[in-house]
Design a protein around this motif. Structure first.
Motif, PDB file in Angstrom:
ATOM      1  N   MET A   1       0.862  -1.183   0.000  1.00 20.71           N
ATOM      2  CA  MET A   1       0.000   0.000   0.000  1.00 20.71           C
ATOM      3  C   MET A   1       0.900   1.235   0.000  1.00 20.71           C
ATOM      4  SD  MET A   1      -2.932  -1.100   2.776  1.00 20.71           S
ATOM      5  CE  MET A   1      -1.876  -2.125   3.816  1.00 20.71           C
ATOM      6  N   THR A   2       0.791   2.064  -1.016  1.00 22.36           N
ATOM      7  CA  THR A   2       1.673   3.224  -1.158  1.00 22.36           C
ATOM      8  C   THR A   2       0.844   4.501  -1.270  1.00 22.36           C
ATOM      9  OG1 THR A   2       3.272   1.841  -2.356  1.00 22.36           O
ATOM     10  CG2 THR A   2       3.553   4.230  -2.497  1.00 22.36           C
ATOM     11  N   TRP A   3       1.195   5.506  -0.477  1.00 25.05           N
ATOM     12  CA  TRP A   3       0.465   6.776  -0.501  1.00 25.05           C
ATOM     13  C   TRP A   3       0.944   7.634  -1.674  1.00 25.05           C
ATOM     14  CZ3 TRP A   3      -3.754   9.010   0.885  1.00 25.05           C
ATOM     15  CH2 TRP A   3      -3.869  10.405   0.955  1.00 25.05           C
ATOM     16  N   ASP A   4       0.013   8.025  -2.510  1.00 28.44           N
ATOM     17  CA  ASP A   4       0.286   8.930  -3.626  1.00 28.44           C
ATOM     18  C   ASP A   4       0.024  10.348  -3.130  1.00 28.44           C
ATOM     19  OD1 ASP A   4       0.082  10.577  -5.907  1.00 28.44           O
ATOM     20  OD2 ASP A   4      -0.477   8.869  -7.169  1.00 28.44           O
ATOM     21  N   LYS A   5       1.069  11.079  -2.789  1.00 26.51           N
ATOM     22  CA  LYS A   5       0.888  12.390  -2.162  1.00 26.51           C
ATOM     23  C   LYS A   5       0.487  13.477  -3.155  1.00 26.51           C
ATOM     24  CE  LYS A   5       5.905  13.282  -2.062  1.00 26.51           C
ATOM     25  NZ  LYS A   5       7.052  13.529  -1.149  1.00 26.51           N
ATOM     26  N   GLU A   6       0.602  13.202  -4.447  1.00 29.35           N
ATOM     27  CA  GLU A   6       0.148  14.177  -5.439  1.00 29.35           C
ATOM     28  C   GLU A   6      -1.361  14.097  -5.627  1.00 29.35           C
ATOM     29  OE1 GLU A   6       2.036  16.506  -6.723  1.00 29.35           O
ATOM     30  OE2 GLU A   6       3.714  15.732  -5.529  1.00 29.35           O
ATOM     31  N   ASN A   7      -1.868  12.888  -5.634  1.00 26.21           N
ATOM     32  CA  ASN A   7      -3.292  12.682  -5.895  1.00 26.21           C
ATOM     33  C   ASN A   7      -4.108  12.374  -4.634  1.00 26.21           C
ATOM     34  OD1 ASN A   7      -3.304  12.839  -8.918  1.00 26.21           O
ATOM     35  ND2 ASN A   7      -1.865  11.129  -8.676  1.00 26.21           N
ATOM     36  N   LEU A   8      -3.415  12.184  -3.524  1.00 21.48           N
ATOM     37  CA  LEU A   8      -4.068  11.946  -2.231  1.00 21.48           C
ATOM     38  C   LEU A   8      -4.941  10.692  -2.229  1.00 21.48           C
ATOM     39  CD1 LEU A   8      -5.052  15.531  -0.986  1.00 21.48           C
ATOM     40  CD2 LEU A   8      -2.873  14.320  -0.826  1.00 21.48           C
ATOM     41  N   TYR A   9      -4.350   9.595  -2.597  1.00 22.19           N
ATOM     42  CA  TYR A   9      -5.016   8.307  -2.420  1.00 22.19           C
ATOM     43  C   TYR A   9      -3.968   7.221  -2.240  1.00 22.19           C
ATOM     44  CZ  TYR A   9      -4.380   8.104  -7.591  1.00 22.19           C
ATOM     45  OH  TYR A   9      -3.883   8.142  -8.867  1.00 22.19           O
ATOM     46  N   TRP A  10      -4.435   6.079  -1.766  1.00 19.78           N
ATOM     47  CA  TRP A  10      -3.563   4.916  -1.573  1.00 19.78           C
ATOM     48  C   TRP A  10      -3.610   4.032  -2.805  1.00 19.78           C
ATOM     49  CZ3 TRP A  10      -0.168   4.165   2.327  1.00 19.78           C
ATOM     50  CH2 TRP A  10      -0.300   4.985   3.446  1.00 19.78           C
ATOM     51  N   VAL A  11      -2.442   3.599  -3.240  1.00 17.45           N
ATOM     52  CA  VAL A  11      -2.340   2.638  -4.335  1.00 17.45           C
ATOM     53  C   VAL A  11      -2.083   1.277  -3.706  1.00 17.45           C
ATOM     54  CG1 VAL A  11      -1.112   1.967  -6.420  1.00 17.45           C
ATOM     55  CG2 VAL A  11      -1.429   4.400  -5.880  1.00 17.45           C
ATOM     56  N   ILE A  12      -3.036   0.380  -3.875  1.00 16.05           N
ATOM     57  CA  ILE A  12      -2.973  -0.934  -3.231  1.00 16.05           C
ATOM     58  C   ILE A  12      -2.666  -1.991  -4.286  1.00 16.05           C
ATOM     59  CG2 ILE A  12      -4.224  -2.608  -1.836  1.00 16.05           C
ATOM     60  CD1 ILE A  12      -6.018  -0.290  -0.919  1.00 16.05           C
ATOM     61  N   GLU A  13      -1.525  -2.625  -4.139  1.00 11.92           N
ATOM     62  CA  GLU A  13      -1.104  -3.672  -5.074  1.00 11.92           C
ATOM     63  C   GLU A  13      -1.444  -5.036  -4.483  1.00 11.92           C
ATOM     64  OE1 GLU A  13       2.952  -3.242  -6.444  1.00 11.92           O
ATOM     65  OE2 GLU A  13       2.934  -1.120  -5.836  1.00 11.92           O
ATOM     66  N   GLY A  14      -2.155  -5.828  -5.256  1.00 15.55           N
ATOM     67  CA  GLY A  14      -2.477  -7.176  -4.823  1.00 15.55           C
ATOM     68  C   GLY A  14      -1.389  -8.160  -5.215  1.00 15.55           C
ATOM     69  N   ALA A  15      -1.333  -9.272  -4.507  1.00 16.86           N
ATOM     70  CA  ALA A  15      -0.353 -10.301  -4.831  1.00 16.86           C
ATOM     71  C   ALA A  15      -0.586 -10.876  -6.213  1.00 16.86           C
ATOM     72  CB  ALA A  15      -0.398 -11.410  -3.774  1.00 16.86           C
ATOM     73  N   ASP A  16      -1.806 -10.704  -6.735  1.00 19.53           N
ATOM     74  CA  ASP A  16      -2.136 -11.200  -8.076  1.00 19.53           C
ATOM     75  C   ASP A  16      -1.813 -10.180  -9.172  1.00 19.53           C
ATOM     76  OD1 ASP A  16      -4.031  -9.310  -7.552  1.00 19.53           O
ATOM     77  OD2 ASP A  16      -5.771 -10.597  -7.908  1.00 19.53           O
ATOM     78  N   GLY A  17      -1.189  -9.058  -8.793  1.00 10.20           N
ATOM     79  CA  GLY A  17      -0.823  -8.040  -9.769  1.00 10.20           C
ATOM     80  C   GLY A  17      -1.871  -6.965  -9.977  1.00 10.20           C
ATOM     81  N   SER A  18      -3.010  -7.077  -9.319  1.00 10.70           N
ATOM     82  CA  SER A  18      -4.075  -6.081  -9.480  1.00 10.70           C
ATOM     83  C   SER A  18      -3.715  -4.784  -8.763  1.00 10.70           C
ATOM     84  CB  SER A  18      -5.397  -6.630  -8.940  1.00 10.70           C
ATOM     85  OG  SER A  18      -5.270  -6.928  -7.563  1.00 10.70           O
ATOM     86  N   ILE A  19      -4.340  -3.708  -9.215  1.00  8.41           N
ATOM     87  CA  ILE A  19      -4.114  -2.381  -8.628  1.00  8.41           C
ATOM     88  C   ILE A  19      -5.464  -1.789  -8.224  1.00  8.41           C
ATOM     89  CG2 ILE A  19      -3.268  -0.041  -9.006  1.00  8.41           C
ATOM     90  CD1 ILE A  19      -1.046  -2.055  -8.991  1.00  8.41           C
TER      91      ILE A  19
END
Length: 536
Positions: A109-127
């Protein structure tokens, strides 16, 4: 999952915390959320822990949601299968299934500080993108296995209590049980009759009190179904008794002396051998480690096919298990009841905040958070059952529901702020909260009782338990104080919105406007019939 899908809230985990969060989101009128679960079914720790004898040590009517009472608990202390079935029922009754995505492990889970949302990467490659993340993975989700020399070469079976191998038959086997915590004292009586030999490796003996468990009769259950207020009253009585006990744990540990005498009497009734009794007698104040409940643990240890090694497992040589005191035993299987990663929760390694560092790095010197929920540098990220929210004598469901109140108000505050906005806990607020908690911790039995427990981190700091009553915690988390946060806007810098709680008077500042909107929000009562929720 569609690539680049965006939701308002992503909840991680489907135990009590995750399902409770999902129910509360729907009660708040939020339906744009998903619940991500790495396993193939809901239930959290009550799905994972299916070992023989697994049951709860908190009374059933208190270890359940206040908004989802169950009049049909079969026992006063319910077994794992009944609690898991209850959680499955909550998922169905409250219409949570469409929101739940099973077999979806969160990798990062990575915070995108430009767009103000969390980018959640799944183990299956999904975003997946989420404005807010509610982490409800819980502290009892990842088993802790000790590093034992020679264990890799052991020719027999090895597993942790939370990953029980039901295909392996223990009948007639020589079994080594490592650990004497809440799981071990349930496992030992369940497997002792079938094993040829059972060797218990005990680093520290627990204090064990009788378990006042009984079947709940048909008439009792019918009464609770016909008159729900009786179940509510029962829950209230159980809660009240435990609230009255808290001061002995947190302020006056010397008052626990009488409880120690009762525990010793309980042991003496079952353990007649003075040598064994000496091994099983703790040398620390009761309550320093969690008090365990069992009517069958001591009788099982007194059986002729059981040996108690008053030392931890230090080495494995082939099929020989060796204690720290040099004692040896032969084993066909080794079962570890050695607990979980509580003070170093693995989920923290998968959360990357504003500075590009993980939550685990931020917590490398010890976990700390604001009101057990938020961490500085991790905007719009919350945890259920976070640092210093654990309990030593009552139901964690009470603490979870308090944190759900906080989560609900947090989301209301974001709505009032409007636009692309995030709340980031201020460093000074986190520090002030934790200083207060640790100051109160100094007097507690967990810090003065003379034991080493899983409540303490590597530095000996108690980052696990709440040093007060559940009603105190409820008051501390009833609403969000925006003075403890910076407001972050897209493309902007964090902005403080106050320096204290806003006085109750008219005004037009951002802080006061938000507070007024929060005060006008729907009440956060814990009561509410299941049928009413199901109809919504």
């Amino acid at each position: 999952m569609a690539q680049q899908e965006h939701v308002r809230v992503a909840v991680i985990g489907t135990g009590f915390g995750g399902l409770g969060a999902a129910v509360r989101l729907r009660r708040e009128g939020i339906t744009d959320f998903v619940v991500l679960e790495r396993a193939g079914s809901v239930g959290g720790t009550w799905r994972d822990n299916s070992y023989p004898g697994c049951a709860c040590d908190v009374p059933s009517h208190l270890y359940s949601f206040s908004f989802a009472p169950n009049p049909d608990w079969p026992r006063t202390f319910s077994g794992q299968e009944h609690i898991r079935a209850y959680l499955e029922g909550v998922a169905d009754t409250f219409g949570l299934r469409p929101h739940i995505r099973l077999n979806h492990e969160v990798k990062l889970m990575t915070w995108d500080k430009e767009n103000l949302y969390w980018v959640i990467e799944g183990a299956d490659g999904s975003i997946l993108r989420a404005d807010v993340v509610v982490s409800a993975t819980g502290p009892l989700s990842d088993p802790k296995m000790p590093d034992i020399p020679g264990l890799d070469s052991f020719p027999g079976k090895v597993f942790h209590s939370a990953r029980w191998d039901h295909d392996y038959d223990l009948a007639g086997k020589r079994v080594a049980m490592v650990g004497t915590g809440a799981s071990a004292i349930q496992i030992i009586p369940a497997i002792q009759p079938k094993t040829a030999k059972l060797t218990l490796f005990q680093r520290t003996p627990p204090w064990v009190m009788p378990r006042m468990d009984r079947a709940i009769g048909k008439a009792e259950r019918a009464l609770h179904r016909a008159i729900p207020a009786t179940g509510t009253a029962r829950r209230g009585l159980l809660w009240g008794i435990r609230e009255l006990q808290v001061s002995a744990f947190t302020k006056h540990p010397q008052q626990l002396g009488l409880v120690e005498k009762l525990a010793k009497s309980n042991m003496a009734r079952a353990i007649k051998n003075p040598v064994l009794r000496a091994k099983l007698t703790p040398d620390y104040r009761i309550g320093c480690k969690r008090i365990l409940l069992s009517n069958t643990y001591y009788p099982a240890l007194a059986q002729p096919n059981v040996d108690v090694v008053a030392a931890g497992l230090s080495e494995v040589r082939g099929s020989t298990v060796v204690g720290a005191d040099g004692s040896e035993a032969e084993a066909d299987a080794i079962i570890f009841g050695t607990g979980f990663h509580v003070t170093d929760m693995p989920i923290a390694e998968r959360v990357v905040g504003t500075e590009g560092i993980t939550l685990a790095e931020t917590w490398k010197d010890g976990m700390n958070s604001l009101r057990g929920a938020t961490a500085a540098g991790f905007p719009n990220w919350m945890t259920i059952i976070g640092p210093n929210t654990g309990l030593g004598n009552s139901s964690m469901i009470l603490m979870i529901e308090s944190q759900l109140n906080y989560m609900a108000d947090y989301l209301r505050q974001l709505n009032v702020l409007g636009g692309r906005a995030a709340l980031d806990a201020r460093d000074a607020s986190v520090t002030a909260w934790n200083d207060k908690v640790q100051q109160r911790m100094k007097r507690t039995v967990w810090n003065t009782g003379g034991c080493t427990s899983w409540y303490l981190d590597a530095e000996g700091r108690n980052t696990t338990v709440w040093p007060g009553t559940t009603s105190e915690f409820r008051r501390e988390t009833r609403s969000v104080d925006l003075a403890e946060y910076d407001v972050v806007r897209a493309g902007g810098t964090p902005r403080a919105v106050g320096s204290g709680r806003v006085p109750e008077q008219p005004g037009r500042t951002d802080r006061e406007t938000v507070t007024a909107a929060s005060d006008a929000a729907p009440a956060t009562s814990d009561a509410g019939p299941v049928a009413e929720e199901a109809a919504r």
